[in-house]
Structure formats: C-alpha cells, structure tokens
Design a protein around this motif. Structure first.
Motif, PDB file in Angstrom:
ATOM      1  N   LEU A   1      10.751  -1.612   7.304  1.00  0.00           N
ATOM      2  CA  LEU A   1      11.543  -2.570   7.253  1.00  0.00           C
ATOM      3  C   LEU A   1      11.375  -3.617   6.229  1.00  0.00           C
ATOM      4  CD1 LEU A   1      14.043  -4.237   8.801  1.00  0.00           C
ATOM      5  CD2 LEU A   1      12.471  -5.165  10.286  1.00  0.00           C
ATOM      6  N   ILE A   2       9.986  -3.922   6.081  1.00  0.00           N
ATOM      7  CA  ILE A   2       9.279  -4.848   4.899  1.00  0.00           C
ATOM      8  C   ILE A   2       9.291  -4.107   3.636  1.00  0.00           C
ATOM      9  CG2 ILE A   2       7.550  -6.387   4.546  1.00  0.00           C
ATOM     10  CD1 ILE A   2       9.268  -7.267   7.026  1.00  0.00           C
ATOM     11  N   TRP A   3       9.451  -3.129   3.649  1.00  0.00           N
ATOM     12  CA  TRP A   3       9.305  -2.291   2.129  1.00  0.00           C
ATOM     13  C   TRP A   3       9.897  -2.842   1.268  1.00  0.00           C
ATOM     14  CZ3 TRP A   3       9.847   3.717   0.953  1.00  0.00           C
ATOM     15  CH2 TRP A   3       9.271   3.937  -0.243  1.00  0.00           C
ATOM     16  N   PRO A   4      11.603  -3.097   1.402  1.00  0.00           N
ATOM     17  CA  PRO A   4      12.121  -3.502   0.135  1.00  0.00           C
ATOM     18  C   PRO A   4      11.609  -4.711  -0.365  1.00  0.00           C
ATOM     19  CG  PRO A   4      13.545  -2.355   1.802  1.00  0.00           C
ATOM     20  CD  PRO A   4      12.338  -2.742   2.530  1.00  0.00           C
ATOM     21  N   LEU A   5      10.857  -5.526   0.720  1.00  0.00           N
ATOM     22  CA  LEU A   5      10.837  -6.855   0.253  1.00  0.00           C
ATOM     23  C   LEU A   5       9.364  -7.109  -0.669  1.00  0.00           C
ATOM     24  CD1 LEU A   5      11.302  -9.037   3.276  1.00  0.00           C
ATOM     25  CD2 LEU A   5      12.892  -8.895   1.246  1.00  0.00           C
ATOM     26  N   SER A   6       8.738  -5.549  -0.516  1.00  0.00           N
ATOM     27  CA  SER A   6       7.428  -5.824  -1.175  1.00  0.00           C
ATOM     28  C   SER A   6       7.484  -5.934  -2.691  1.00  0.00           C
ATOM     29  CB  SER A   6       6.424  -4.444  -1.016  1.00  0.00           C
ATOM     30  OG  SER A   6       7.268  -3.341  -1.126  1.00  0.00           O
TER      31      SER A   6
ATOM     32  N   ARG B   1       0.888  -1.288  -0.095  1.00  0.00           N
ATOM     33  CA  ARG B   1       0.115   0.105  -0.069  1.00  0.00           C
ATOM     34  C   ARG B   1       1.040   1.294   0.121  1.00  0.00           C
ATOM     35  NH1 ARG B   1      -4.574  -2.152   4.581  1.00  0.00           N
ATOM     36  NH2 ARG B   1      -5.679  -3.286   3.195  1.00  0.00           N
ATOM     37  N   LEU B   2       1.988   1.208   0.824  1.00  0.00           N
ATOM     38  CA  LEU B   2       2.929   2.305   0.607  1.00  0.00           C
ATOM     39  C   LEU B   2       3.481   2.600  -0.622  1.00  0.00           C
ATOM     40  CD1 LEU B   2       4.574   4.601   2.196  1.00  0.00           C
ATOM     41  CD2 LEU B   2       6.204   2.623   2.631  1.00  0.00           C
ATOM     42  N   THR B   3       3.808   1.672  -1.483  1.00  0.00           N
ATOM     43  CA  THR B   3       4.186   1.590  -2.736  1.00  0.00           C
ATOM     44  C   THR B   3       3.118   2.181  -3.541  1.00  0.00           C
ATOM     45  OG1 THR B   3       5.856  -0.291  -2.533  1.00  0.00           O
ATOM     46  CG2 THR B   3       5.331   0.426  -4.740  1.00  0.00           C
ATOM     47  N   GLN B   4       1.745   2.012  -3.704  1.00  0.00           N
ATOM     48  CA  GLN B   4       0.687   2.228  -4.411  1.00  0.00           C
ATOM     49  C   GLN B   4       0.298   3.788  -3.872  1.00  0.00           C
ATOM     50  OE1 GLN B   4      -1.977  -0.785  -3.647  1.00  0.00           O
ATOM     51  NE2 GLN B   4      -0.717  -2.307  -4.923  1.00  0.00           N
TER      52      GLN B   4
END
Length: 460
Positions: free
Chosen positions: A93-98, A59-62
């Motif tokens: 922390l999880i963002w790069p894995l998304s 959702r952050l990416t979008q």
C-alpha cells in the motif's frame, strides 16, 4: 370578499440571523479542518510511525529484505530489535509513495488518512439522520480535542484508514451491497489482523456473500504480497517480527486486554515512568500465553453471545449492534492496540445510538455506566499518566500498585462499553421488542390512513 394573501418569504431579520448562523458554523468548520490539516503538515516533518512503512517500501524497491531491523524509534520499545510491525500487504500500500522523499510522502499519506476519517464522520452523521452543517462542525471540533485522533494523526498509523474501510463496509451492507462490503472488510484485515473477526461474525449470521467476498479479498491480497515480496517476507513477519512484538505488549500505551493482564505480571520498563509488576511467578512468555488465553475466551464468548442474539431475532438493529460489539471486543482482545488506534470506536458509538432509537429507554444506571466506560477513552491520557506517576512515586505499596492499575483505565473502559452494548443488544433482540415495533408500525400506518388518505379521498 377580499382574498387573503400570505407572503411565504422569510422575514428579513430572521433570514439575516439564519445567514449569520450558517456563516458562523462554516467558519468554525473550516477552522477545525485547518487545525487538523495543519497538525498533519507539522508531524510530517518529524519521524512518525509512517517511517517504518516507508523504509520497508524503499527496501522493496532496492530489492533487499523488507523486515530487517530498523531504527525509527529511540528509547520507546525495549525489544532487542525493532522491525516494521505491520503486515506485508501494508508495504504494498505504501510502496507507490516511496518514490517521493519521506516528508512529502508522509504529508500525502497523512492528508489522505485525515480525509478518510472526515468522510467516515460524514457518513455516520448521515446514517444517524444528523447530516447538517452544525453536526459536521461539532464532529470536527470534537475531533480536534480527541486525543486518540490527534495522536493518531501524529503517529500517521492506519487507524483513520481502517475506520473509513469499516464504516464504508457497514453502510454498503445496509444498502444490500454485501459483496463490496466484504471487499472493504477484507482490505481492513490485510492492514490489521483483527478485522478478520468480522468475517467470522458474518458467517455466524448467515451473511455468506459478505464473508466469502471478504475471504476472497484476503486471499487475493496475500497472494499479491507473496508474488511481489516473496515467501521469505511472510516467514520473517511470522517469525522474528512476531517474536519481537512480545516486548511491546506490556507498554502502558496499549489498551488491549492482553496488555493489561501482562502488565500485572511483568510491569513495563518505560524510560519515563517504569511500571512495577504487581504479581510475580510468570515469565514474559508465560504471562503473554495466559493473557492471550483469557482474551481468546472473551472473544469466543462474545461470538457465541452475538450468534444467540441473531438467532433470537434477525433485524437491521441487531445486525448493527452486533457489529459495534464485535469491533469493540476485537480491538480489546487483539494483543497490541495502541491508544491512538481506537479511532474506529466511532462506528460502535453510531450503532449504539441507532440501537437506542429502537428499544425502550434504558434505566439511568445504563447511561451512567456507559458514560464511565467512554470517559477514559475520551479524556487526555496525560491526566491518567500524571495520576499514575503521583501514585507510583508514593512510598506506600498499595498506592504504587494503584498507580500501575490506573494505566489500564482505557482497557476497563472498553470492557464496560462492550458490556453496555451487549445489554442493549440483548434487549433489542428480545421477541417482545419485535412485536412492539410491529404494533407501533401498524398504529403509525393507521394514523396516516386516517389523517391523510381519507381527507384526500373526500376532497377528490
């Protein structure tokens, strides 16, 4: 005169047995690591607790709000809405894995978390002087049968990473690198709120460098989260997300003191085994307020006790035992701690062993009580659930109440474990213990002087 020659090479048979032993322990170690790694790969194909962090990061990416309701669990939590329950920094922390599909991302996260846990065990074994192939193998094989870890692997939560940060922080502090130790504890506080209490303990013990570096890390992480996620994210997290958590707290899988007290007044409408309320007269909100007040008093009393022990005697043993008690009590009083999140207890276990080496042998009742405290944390919860189900299904009201009470066995175990640690700390902080250690050290130095220094001088 014939000169006697001594062959220092090992006897071939003994060397063969030694090699077979090393190979055997190595095979068992690889088997344990394989079983744990295979569990990570299997659960990565399913929907785990990693789901909430992964969806929030997407959702952050979008560019949409990360704390919108989601559906990662089915029939598990009876709250009106289900949110990502983790703090905003965990999303970064999880963002790069998304950027990866969910299954490879979950697999990478799970394997990294497992590596952190195994490193934590290796570091603790080294600190205890037990670093060997056999000790590491026994640790890994024991972990295979520890339900808290296996469920933690299945849930893919932050328990293993949190354990690594706390263990590494403690070891860095022991080596005099308090600044870096504070950074790691600050990172742990950004992932879970309760490790922040360790910074308060550092302040009470006068470890200002550790406390301020941890506080600076907390501030930097919070500012980074605000800059990337926006202030509205924290408003959502502190608002509807926290409000929805109150429905989770009485869950039978939570081992916190707050949960145990709330269940007495509210029960829990579990889909498989509903827990009845034993006491009546309080609403859900009132029961939560009462339970959190009791937990707050326990935390304040613990910090005062640790401060007093530090005033009595300042030593590495007192510091280590204080940290172990703080970790245990902070997990105990935090409103919601799932059974699979007690993995950091391996740190208090190690500090307790270190404390036992520095004081005279405790009486037998101490060992009995600490074993009783650890037993509910080590055995399979399915056994306790089966016992509770049998008691709850009886027609006798007293037995039904005992069944609901049995769900709190891990909580009572934590209380007993913390109490036994406190008894050991009080004994270790006694002034006479310091005097006894000084006498023992002087006697050891005198013995070394007589048996080593004097003969070398005479030979010279």
């Amino acid at each position: 005169m014939r000169r006697r020659v001594t062959d220092s090479r090992p006897i071939p048979r003994k060397r063969l047995l030694w090699l077979l032993g090393r190979v055997g322990w190595g095979v068992l170690l690889l088997l344990g690591v394989f079983l744990l790694g295979n569990e990570v790969i299997l659960v990565s194909q399913q929907r785990t607790d990693f789901c909430q962090d992964y969806l929030a990061a997407q959702r952050l990416t979008q560019g949409i709000a990360v704390y919108l309701p989601m559906h990662c669990w089915t029939g598990f939590i009876p709250s009106p809405f289900q949110y990502d329950a983790h703090p905003p920094f965990s999303i970064l922390l999880i963002w790069p894995l998304s950027v990866l599909p969910q299954v490879p991302a979950a697999m990478l996260w799970g394997l990294g978390s497992l590596a952190g846990y195994l490193l934590s065990g290796l570091f603790l074994l080294r600190a205890l002087g037990w670093r060997s192939l056999r000790s590491l193998t026994l640790f890994v094989l024991g972990s295979v049968f520890w339900e808290a870890l296996t469920i933690g692997i299945g849930e893919q939560n932050f328990g293993q990473l949190l354990t690594f940060l706390l263990v590494a922080g403690w070891l860095l502090e022991r080596r005099g690198r308090s600044g870096w130790a504070g950074v790691l504890i600050g990172l742990a506080g950004l992932l879970k709120v309760w490790p922040v209490g360790l910074l308060a303990l550092a302040l009470l013990q006068g470890k200002r460098r550790l406390a301020w570096s941890g506080a600076a890390t907390l501030l930097a992480g919070t500012l980074a989260s605000l800059a990337v996620l926006g202030p509205g994210t924290y408003a959502d997290y502190l608002g509807p997300v926290r409000a929805a958590e109150i429905f989770w707290i009485p869950n039978g899988a939570s081992v916190s003191l707050v949960s145990a007290i709330m269940r007495l007044f509210t029960g829990y409408p579990d889909t498989e085994l509903p827990l009845p309320a034993l006491l009546h007269g309080l609403s859900l909100e009132e029961a939560a307020l009462l339970a959190e007040a009791v937990a707050g008093l326990v935390l304040v009393g613990t910090l005062v006790f640790l401060w007093r022990c530090w005033r009595r005697r300042q030593s590495e043993t007192v510091s280590a035992l204080s940290l172990g008690i703080a970790v245990t009590v902070l997990m105990l009083v935090f409103p919601l701690v799932w059974f699979w999140e007690i993995i950091p207890l391996i740190l208090p276990g190690a500090t307790t062993v270190l404390g036992l080496r520095q004081v005279s042998r405790p009486p037998r009742w101490w060992f009995v009580l600490i074993a009783l405290g650890l037993l509910p944390l080590l055995i399979h919860r399915s056994w306790m659930i089966d016992l509770a189900a049998w008691l709850l299904h009886q027609q006798t009201p007293g037995l039904a109440g005992l069944g609901a009470f049995s769900y709190g066995l891990p909580t009572y175990g934590l209380l007993l474990f913390a109490g036994m640690q406190a008894w050991l700390l009080w004994r270790a902080s006694a002034p006479q213990v310091a005097r006894a250690q000084e006498i023992a050290g002087a006697a050891r130095e005198q013995h070394e002087y007589i048996t080593e220094t004097i003969p070398r001088t005479l030979e010279a």
